[in-house]
Design an enzyme around this catalytic site. Structure first.
Site, PDB file in Angstrom:
ATOM      1  N   ARG A  25      34.643 199.695  18.144  1.00 20.25           N
ATOM      2  CA  ARG A  25      34.524 201.097  18.517  1.00 20.25           C
ATOM      3  C   ARG A  25      33.136 201.399  19.056  1.00 20.25           C
ATOM      4  O   ARG A  25      32.985 202.066  20.058  1.00 20.25           O
ATOM      5  CB  ARG A  25      34.807 201.979  17.302  1.00 20.25           C
ATOM      6  CG  ARG A  25      35.569 203.219  17.665  1.00 20.25           C
ATOM      7  CD  ARG A  25      36.299 203.823  16.501  1.00 20.25           C
ATOM      8  NE  ARG A  25      35.777 203.425  15.186  1.00 20.25           N
ATOM      9  CZ  ARG A  25      36.438 203.584  14.052  1.00 20.25           C
ATOM     10  NH1 ARG A  25      37.627 204.149  14.081  1.00 20.25           N
ATOM     11  NH2 ARG A  25      35.928 203.210  12.914  1.00 20.25           N
ATOM     12  N   LYS A  85      47.698 194.230   6.949  1.00 19.88           N
ATOM     13  CA  LYS A  85      48.880 194.248   6.068  1.00 19.88           C
ATOM     14  C   LYS A  85      49.817 195.398   6.384  1.00 19.88           C
ATOM     15  O   LYS A  85      51.038 195.241   6.342  1.00 19.88           O
ATOM     16  CB  LYS A  85      48.470 194.312   4.607  1.00 19.88           C
ATOM     17  CG  LYS A  85      47.491 195.424   4.279  1.00 19.88           C
ATOM     18  CD  LYS A  85      46.354 194.940   3.413  1.00 19.88           C
ATOM     19  CE  LYS A  85      45.048 195.338   4.044  1.00 19.88           C
ATOM     20  NZ  LYS A  85      43.878 194.683   3.534  1.00 19.88           N
ATOM     21  N   GLU A 126      47.481 185.315   7.347  1.00 19.45           N
ATOM     22  CA  GLU A 126      47.071 184.857   6.010  1.00 19.45           C
ATOM     23  C   GLU A 126      46.133 185.857   5.340  1.00 19.45           C
ATOM     24  O   GLU A 126      46.191 186.070   4.124  1.00 19.45           O
ATOM     25  CB  GLU A 126      46.395 183.486   6.111  1.00 19.45           C
ATOM     26  CG  GLU A 126      45.937 182.881   4.800  1.00 19.45           C
ATOM     27  CD  GLU A 126      47.088 182.537   3.853  1.00 19.45           C
ATOM     28  OE1 GLU A 126      47.274 183.318   2.901  1.00 19.45           O
ATOM     29  OE2 GLU A 126      47.786 181.520   4.053  1.00 19.45           O
ATOM     30  N   VAL A 138      47.158 189.318   2.980  1.00 17.73           N
ATOM     31  CA  VAL A 138      47.556 189.372   1.571  1.00 17.73           C
ATOM     32  C   VAL A 138      46.573 188.602   0.691  1.00 17.73           C
ATOM     33  O   VAL A 138      46.364 187.402   0.878  1.00 17.73           O
ATOM     34  CB  VAL A 138      48.975 188.790   1.373  1.00 17.73           C
ATOM     35  CG1 VAL A 138      49.382 188.871  -0.094  1.00 17.73           C
ATOM     36  CG2 VAL A 138      49.989 189.522   2.246  1.00 17.73           C
ATOM     37  N   GLY A 190      43.320 188.422   0.300  1.00 18.41           N
ATOM     38  CA  GLY A 190      42.048 187.885   0.788  1.00 18.41           C
ATOM     39  C   GLY A 190      42.046 186.390   0.988  1.00 18.41           C
ATOM     40  O   GLY A 190      42.850 185.850   1.749  1.00 18.41           O
ATOM     41  N   GLU A 219      39.213 202.937   0.176  1.00 16.61           N
ATOM     42  CA  GLU A 219      39.556 203.207   1.569  1.00 16.61           C
ATOM     43  C   GLU A 219      39.240 204.676   1.884  1.00 16.61           C
ATOM     44  O   GLU A 219      39.148 205.511   0.974  1.00 16.61           O
ATOM     45  CB  GLU A 219      41.063 202.985   1.799  1.00 16.61           C
ATOM     46  CG  GLU A 219      41.571 201.614   1.449  1.00 16.61           C
ATOM     47  CD  GLU A 219      41.623 200.679   2.653  1.00 16.61           C
ATOM     48  OE1 GLU A 219      41.320 201.118   3.776  1.00 16.61           O
ATOM     49  OE2 GLU A 219      41.940 199.494   2.455  1.00 16.61           O
ATOM     50  N   ASP A 240      48.531 200.111  -0.404  1.00 13.72           N
ATOM     51  CA  ASP A 240      47.967 198.879   0.143  1.00 13.72           C
ATOM     52  C   ASP A 240      48.590 197.651  -0.524  1.00 13.72           C
ATOM     53  O   ASP A 240      49.022 196.704   0.135  1.00 13.72           O
ATOM     54  CB  ASP A 240      46.438 198.904  -0.079  1.00 13.72           C
ATOM     55  CG  ASP A 240      45.795 197.557   0.137  1.00 13.72           C
ATOM     56  OD1 ASP A 240      45.482 197.237   1.299  1.00 13.72           O
ATOM     57  OD2 ASP A 240      45.602 196.819  -0.849  1.00 13.72           O
ATOM     58  N   LYS A 270      51.345 194.475   0.889  1.00 10.38           N
ATOM     59  CA  LYS A 270      51.233 193.037   0.653  1.00 10.38           C
ATOM     60  C   LYS A 270      52.494 192.499  -0.019  1.00 10.38           C
ATOM     61  O   LYS A 270      52.998 191.429   0.337  1.00 10.38           O
ATOM     62  CB  LYS A 270      49.992 192.760  -0.205  1.00 10.38           C
ATOM     63  CG  LYS A 270      48.698 193.182   0.496  1.00 10.38           C
ATOM     64  CD  LYS A 270      47.502 193.227  -0.463  1.00 10.38           C
ATOM     65  CE  LYS A 270      46.255 193.734   0.262  1.00 10.38           C
ATOM     66  NZ  LYS A 270      45.141 194.045  -0.676  1.00 10.38           N
ATOM     67  N   GLY A 281      36.503 191.258   0.729  1.00 12.03           N
ATOM     68  CA  GLY A 281      35.124 190.866   0.999  1.00 12.03           C
ATOM     69  C   GLY A 281      35.032 190.051   2.271  1.00 12.03           C
ATOM     70  O   GLY A 281      36.000 189.449   2.708  1.00 12.03           O
TER      71      GLY A 281
END
Lengths: 438, 438
Positions: free
Chosen positions: B54, B115, B139, B142, B144, B200, B211, B215, B312
């Protein structure tokens, strides 16, 4: 190729399965039971052309009438009507090695659960496979149903691996757990495990740490891009772990596990398999019975822990199927995550990474005895974190003493273990166990 | 193709990376830092052609001067000089959905950590990809850094999956852990998490369980070969979990976790996300803070547990790299483990699998009150395993009562929860939580 192009009418993947022990019969059962599921997931049917085992007449509670029989696995390995040779015989030499080699030479892909074969001859077999444009895959060779080979080779491929460690011999973990829970000596539980059929024909493979070291050597090769070097693993089995050590360790919040650790250091590749203390409340410390656990540490991912059944018909056959499905889908992965000819020859290093240590010794009943021990450790550069002296035994006239050191080098500990008996205040041999940071 | 054929001179895999938040910058960092390692593991270099975000001017502590810049992710998605579009923008609509769609239409492969996009539009996107002979891989969407997508799609492909469950929202687990360890009420810890930047922008996504449900819907699709059906997940967030419940549950040996469970039953596909009690000494119960865990149960493999950081920069970027390496190696996997057009439309079923339940209520100080409650539960077909009545609060004149039931159906519990207030001996609303067998 692509997994979603061929559709259900694609040609089947035809297997030759050699070895119909626990894992072999488990694999046949899955292929029979889940034919439709496998076909949907692979985009083509997975079929068995022929099987082979030592004794055709043995009752396996399994209908083998649909498959050709070969008395000789080597004949099975080279049949024109198989695509993949599935070696579930075991052993690092003899028929297993011969048949796998012949299968690769005949242009077959190979799936095997044979850790000894891979740890000892993996380099040669992977190079042979790659020269011929074939693959040799072995998810079932390490930690049974735990998807550790695929996770390390593929999922963690963006990481520099720092350390890989694990409890990878269910029998040893069963013995150690049972000693603790039952308050039983090693010899009694060993005998119990033998009677339950948990031990290999040569039990040294289990309790001597050899089986687990095969697995560690395979993981180290993938983790560090080095040739598998089983000979360089420092191995110590669980034979000298006593119920006393298990109890004393528990007193201080630890459990004893047969732990394999591989890490790359500035001095070279350290690989060791030995009974270690780990915190009782850590994932490794909480592992009971035959369950396996592998812990991988990568520079980006941090610590990943995988846990599951390390042996048994279903879990091991599940891992064999992982490789078969991979090949059926047309995925062709190099054995150790990169071309075998590019793997570096590792510089083997004796363990030098410092750790805290647990020391147990029998102190004789003399004035100043404890001071002598403490002074000797201090002279060796070892500082003491915690020390406990228990009451003198009336019969033996000795007092057990436990010491937990601060972090120190294995070299300093080796030195101390040699020097301790010379203080003249110690009865018998002192015991030392590494406290691995997990 | 094969991972070991191309060699180091093969053409690079060229990426366009859209979104330079935590995960995007983490991905760029790995590609820069591990160029040589990735090249060795993939058999070809992995390079970045262009990036998009952005705000071009934002300081990201990252040298982007080697890459072209695109202000519009959609323009990046269709560039002729990229092979893979890496979508790390987020959100199930808007620019993320548009750019992924355009990338697939332009013949690019797609890697995403999104997700919501996959849970809601995964079917459509997977079909589009497969029609065009492209892949969309996720991958990182879901749990991390935990390699759960690959493990389920590939390693466990020989299993009929019985149940998949997990703690997959680190923020919720942080809040619940912090409430317990700090003895703090929900509101205080929620505010703390907000200030730490753990939530979030719309915190309902986290604490409302949305969230984590995204997943779960993705995992269920892979596990059961069904179209992702996020709309059918029964969702309950952690907002009504009180410090009282956490304490009472702990008293009885349980911890409260926001647990997602998906299983296929004779009635259909059950998917639910809700605060559940699990044994405090189980792997799920011991999960502290932001760590995630996924538990998969297969008919052959038994129970497999995977644990690691669920969010993370490093862990999530590690998962993104897993997909990039897969594509670089020429591995082309269908999104949900089999062709998307073959996925079944699941029959959504409300949870009917029986379980034990935890019930907490406030009993008024009347003679025979407890007997009335017990009678009512008995009439509803619910039998009591354990019951504890605590002392009456002097101010409120009510006594907290805890009940752990034997296994019973969710239907019976719903009925009881409606009927309990009508006994006339209950103050306020009773609370019920499922005790999931793990």
């Amino acid at each position: 190729m692509s997994a979603h192009e061929p559709g259900q009418n694609a040609s089947p993947l035809r297997l030759g399965i050699a070895g119909l022990g626990t894992v072999g019969t488990g694999t046949v059962k899955i292929i029979r039971k889940h034919a439709k599921l496998l076909s949907a997931r692979c985009g083509r049917p997975v079929t068995i052309t022929a099987v082979s085992a030592r004794d055709r007449m043995k009752n396996r509670d399994l209908d083998l009438s649909d498959y050709d029989w070969e008395d000789d696995a080597r004949a099975l390995a080279v049949r024109d009507d198989i695509d993949v040779f599935v070696e579930l015989i075991g052993g690092d030499e003899g028929i297993a090695r011969a048949s796998v080699t012949e299968a690769l030479r005949a242009g077959k892909d190979v799936v095997t659960a044979n850790k000894a074969l891979l740890a000892i001859h993996g380099q040669e077999l992977a190079e042979l496979a790659e020269e011929r444009g074939r693959v040799i895959r072995f998810e079932a060779a390490v930690a049974g149903g735990i998807p550790i080979i695929k996770s390390m080779t593929e999922s963690l491929a963006g990481n520099q691996i720092r350390r890989v460690m694990g409890v990878m011999n269910g029998t040893c973990n069963y013995i150690l757990t049972r000693m603790e829970n039952g308050g039983l000596p090693y010899e009694a539980v060993f005998e119990e495990a033998r009677q339950l059929g948990y031990l290999e024909a040569d039990p040294t493979l289990d309790v001597g740490g050899i089986d687990a070291s095969h697995k560690l050597a395979i993981l180290a090769a993938i983790a560090f891009g080095t040739r598998p070097s089983f000979d360089a693993v420092e191995i110590e089995g669980i034979e000298r772990v006593s119920i006393d050590d298990i109890r004393r360790a528990a007193d201080m919040g630890y459990r004893i596990k047969l732990l394999g650790v591989a890490q790359m250091t500035a001095r070279g590749l350290e690989q060791r398999m030995s009974p270690c203390l780990v915190p009782a409340d850590s994932p490794l410390g909480q592992l009971q019975g035959g369950t396996n656990m592998v812990v991988v540490e990568g520079d980006s991912v941090g610590q990943i822990v995988l846990r599951g059944a390390g042996a048994g018909e279903g879990p091991t056959a599940s891992a064999v199927m992982s490789d078969i499905v991979e090949i059926a889908r047309g995925v062709r992965m190099p054995s150790f995550g990169q071309p075998a000819r590019d793997l570096a020859t590792p510089q083997a290093a004796r363990t030098a990474v410092p750790a805290a240590y647990y020391i147990r010794l029998q102190l004789t009943d003399k004035p100043g005895a404890l001071a002598k021990v403490a002074t000797m450790l201090g002279d060796a550069g070892i500082s003491i974190d915690r020390m406990r002296q228990y009451g003198h035994s009336e019969t033996a006239g000795v007092a057990p003493v436990l010491i937990v050191t601060h972090k120190t080098t294995p070299e300093a500990i080796d030195h101390a273990m040699e020097a301790l008996p010379r203080t003249g205040v110690i009865a018998g041999e002192p015991i030392e166990l590494r406290i691995e940071e997990v």
